[in-house]
Motif scaffolding. Structure first.
Motif, PDB file in Angstrom:
ATOM      1  N   ASN A   1      39.522  76.087  48.174  1.00 46.23           N
ATOM      2  CA  ASN A   1      38.243  75.420  48.425  1.00 46.23           C
ATOM      3  C   ASN A   1      38.230  74.012  47.838  1.00 46.23           C
ATOM      4  O   ASN A   1      37.769  73.059  48.477  1.00 46.23           O
ATOM      5  CB  ASN A   1      37.076  76.249  47.874  1.00 46.23           C
ATOM      6  N   ASP A   2      38.745  73.880  46.613  1.00 47.60           N
ATOM      7  CA  ASP A   2      38.812  72.550  45.979  1.00 47.60           C
ATOM      8  C   ASP A   2      39.740  71.613  46.759  1.00 47.60           C
ATOM      9  O   ASP A   2      39.421  70.439  46.972  1.00 47.60           O
ATOM     10  CB  ASP A   2      39.295  72.666  44.527  1.00 47.60           C
ATOM     11  N   ILE A   3      40.874  72.159  47.180  1.00 46.91           N
ATOM     12  CA  ILE A   3      41.838  71.352  47.940  1.00 46.91           C
ATOM     13  C   ILE A   3      41.230  70.932  49.279  1.00 46.91           C
ATOM     14  O   ILE A   3      41.386  69.788  49.719  1.00 46.91           O
ATOM     15  CB  ILE A   3      43.152  72.149  48.149  1.00 46.91           C
TER      16      ILE A   3
ATOM     17  N   ALA B   1      47.628  61.025  52.519  1.00 50.28           N
ATOM     18  CA  ALA B   1      47.164  61.791  51.357  1.00 50.28           C
ATOM     19  C   ALA B   1      46.413  63.048  51.812  1.00 50.28           C
ATOM     20  O   ALA B   1      46.583  64.133  51.231  1.00 50.28           O
ATOM     21  CB  ALA B   1      46.278  60.927  50.463  1.00 50.28           C
ATOM     22  N   ALA B   2      45.604  62.914  52.871  1.00 46.32           N
ATOM     23  CA  ALA B   2      44.890  64.088  53.401  1.00 46.32           C
ATOM     24  C   ALA B   2      45.878  65.112  53.940  1.00 46.32           C
ATOM     25  O   ALA B   2      45.727  66.316  53.713  1.00 46.32           O
ATOM     26  CB  ALA B   2      43.916  63.657  54.500  1.00 46.32           C
ATOM     27  N   SER B   3      46.902  64.633  54.636  1.00 47.76           N
ATOM     28  CA  SER B   3      47.928  65.535  55.162  1.00 47.76           C
ATOM     29  C   SER B   3      48.634  66.282  54.035  1.00 47.76           C
ATOM     30  O   SER B   3      48.891  67.486  54.137  1.00 47.76           O
ATOM     31  CB  SER B   3      48.940  64.743  55.981  1.00 47.76           C
ATOM     32  N   ASN B   4      48.910  65.559  52.956  1.00 45.03           N
ATOM     33  CA  ASN B   4      49.522  66.207  51.784  1.00 45.03           C
ATOM     34  C   ASN B   4      48.606  67.297  51.223  1.00 45.03           C
ATOM     35  O   ASN B   4      49.071  68.372  50.835  1.00 45.03           O
ATOM     36  CB  ASN B   4      49.844  65.179  50.708  1.00 45.03           C
ATOM     37  N   GLN B   5      47.321  67.002  51.170  1.00 51.00           N
ATOM     38  CA  GLN B   5      46.365  67.995  50.664  1.00 51.00           C
ATOM     39  C   GLN B   5      46.327  69.217  51.582  1.00 51.00           C
ATOM     40  O   GLN B   5      46.259  70.351  51.106  1.00 51.00           O
ATOM     41  CB  GLN B   5      44.970  67.392  50.527  1.00 51.00           C
ATOM     42  N   TRP B   6      46.363  68.980  52.905  1.00 50.87           N
ATOM     43  CA  TRP B   6      46.355  70.120  53.831  1.00 50.87           C
ATOM     44  C   TRP B   6      47.633  70.946  53.702  1.00 50.87           C
ATOM     45  O   TRP B   6      47.600  72.174  53.820  1.00 50.87           O
ATOM     46  CB  TRP B   6      46.154  69.651  55.277  1.00 50.87           C
ATOM     47  N   ASN B   7      48.753  70.285  53.443  1.00 53.74           N
ATOM     48  CA  ASN B   7      49.996  71.028  53.203  1.00 53.74           C
ATOM     49  C   ASN B   7      49.879  71.874  51.931  1.00 53.74           C
ATOM     50  O   ASN B   7      50.340  73.027  51.891  1.00 53.74           O
ATOM     51  CB  ASN B   7      51.191  70.072  53.093  1.00 53.74           C
ATOM     52  N   TYR B   8      49.264  71.293  50.921  1.00 50.90           N
ATOM     53  CA  TYR B   8      49.036  72.012  49.662  1.00 50.90           C
ATOM     54  C   TYR B   8      48.113  73.212  49.912  1.00 50.90           C
ATOM     55  O   TYR B   8      48.327  74.316  49.409  1.00 50.90           O
ATOM     56  CB  TYR B   8      48.457  71.041  48.636  1.00 50.90           C
ATOM     57  N   TYR B   9      47.077  72.997  50.713  1.00 49.38           N
ATOM     58  CA  TYR B   9      46.139  74.052  51.091  1.00 49.38           C
ATOM     59  C   TYR B   9      46.896  75.192  51.791  1.00 49.38           C
ATOM     60  O   TYR B   9      46.685  76.368  51.491  1.00 49.38           O
ATOM     61  CB  TYR B   9      45.071  73.465  52.024  1.00 49.38           C
ATOM     62  N   GLN B  10      47.803  74.809  52.704  1.00 52.53           N
ATOM     63  CA  GLN B  10      48.577  75.813  53.429  1.00 52.53           C
ATOM     64  C   GLN B  10      49.478  76.599  52.481  1.00 52.53           C
ATOM     65  O   GLN B  10      49.624  77.818  52.616  1.00 52.53           O
ATOM     66  CB  GLN B  10      49.411  75.150  54.534  1.00 52.53           C
TER      67      GLN B  10
END
Length: 192
Positions: A115-117, A71-80
């Motif tokens: 920032n939220d992501i 889930a964290a990896s997905n969030q980092w992909n979303y951030y990217q």
């Protein structure tokens, strides 16, 4: 043995006769070892159960850590992805004939969203680390339970050899190994 009243004992007849009269069951040494073995088997079974339980808990915790990490990896992909959009909006602001204010507001929106992501991703990573740590603790405890169970099994084997050889030093060794097993079980119970 003959049918005319004349009786000849075979080599094992004397032992069979004693067993029939109940004198065989009065072997205190054998009885003590048998009871000890039964107690050790019961304690070993309890340790075995706890070893399996903690191993299962460790696996469940590790699984939860992997889920949080994904889930964290997905969030980092979303951030990217938001960073890429922000970069494109910043690039678009430099092109001639575009509405700069429109792209400026998009850049600000992407910064806020990122920032939220980022906060969510970091929270998920922390949760993953916590679950992984719980898994490691459970595996350590599992190893203690498994060591305790192994010691009890060795003590049972030594008790069986003691019964066959009737050596007192083996009896005491069996008790010593059983004591080590119990001590390891106590350490596992106390999470050491």
């Amino acid at each position: 043995m003959s049918g005319h009243g004349f009786h000849v004992h075979g080599p094992h007849d004397h032992e069979v006769e004693h067993a029939a009269h109940g004198t065989h069951g009065s072997d205190g040494f054998a009885n003590k070892i048998a009871v000890t073995t039964a107690i050790l088997a019961t304690v070993g079974a309890l340790f075995g159960y706890m070893a399996g339980d903690t191993q299962n808990n460790a696996a469940l915790n590790k699984n939860e850590a992997a889920i949080k990490k994904t889930a964290a990896s997905n969030q980092w992909n979303y951030y990217q992805a938001k960073s890429n959009k922000q970069n494109l909006a910043e690039l678009a602001m430099t092109l001639p004939g575009v509405d700069v204010d429109k792209y400026k507001s998009e850049v600000e929106r992407y910064k806020k969203e990122k920032n939220d992501i980022k906060v969510d991703a970091e929270k998920l990573e922390a949760e993953s680390a916590e679950w992984s740590s719980k898994s490691d603790e459970q595996m350590h405890q599992h190893h203690r339970w498994a060591q305790a169970m192994t010691a009890e099994q060795i003590a049972i084997s030594l008790a069986a050899i003691t019964l066959l050889t009737r050596k007192k030093w083996l009896e005491y060794t069996s008790y010593g190994v059983a004591g080590i097993g119990v001590a390891l079980g106590v350490l596992a119970w106390l999470h050491f």
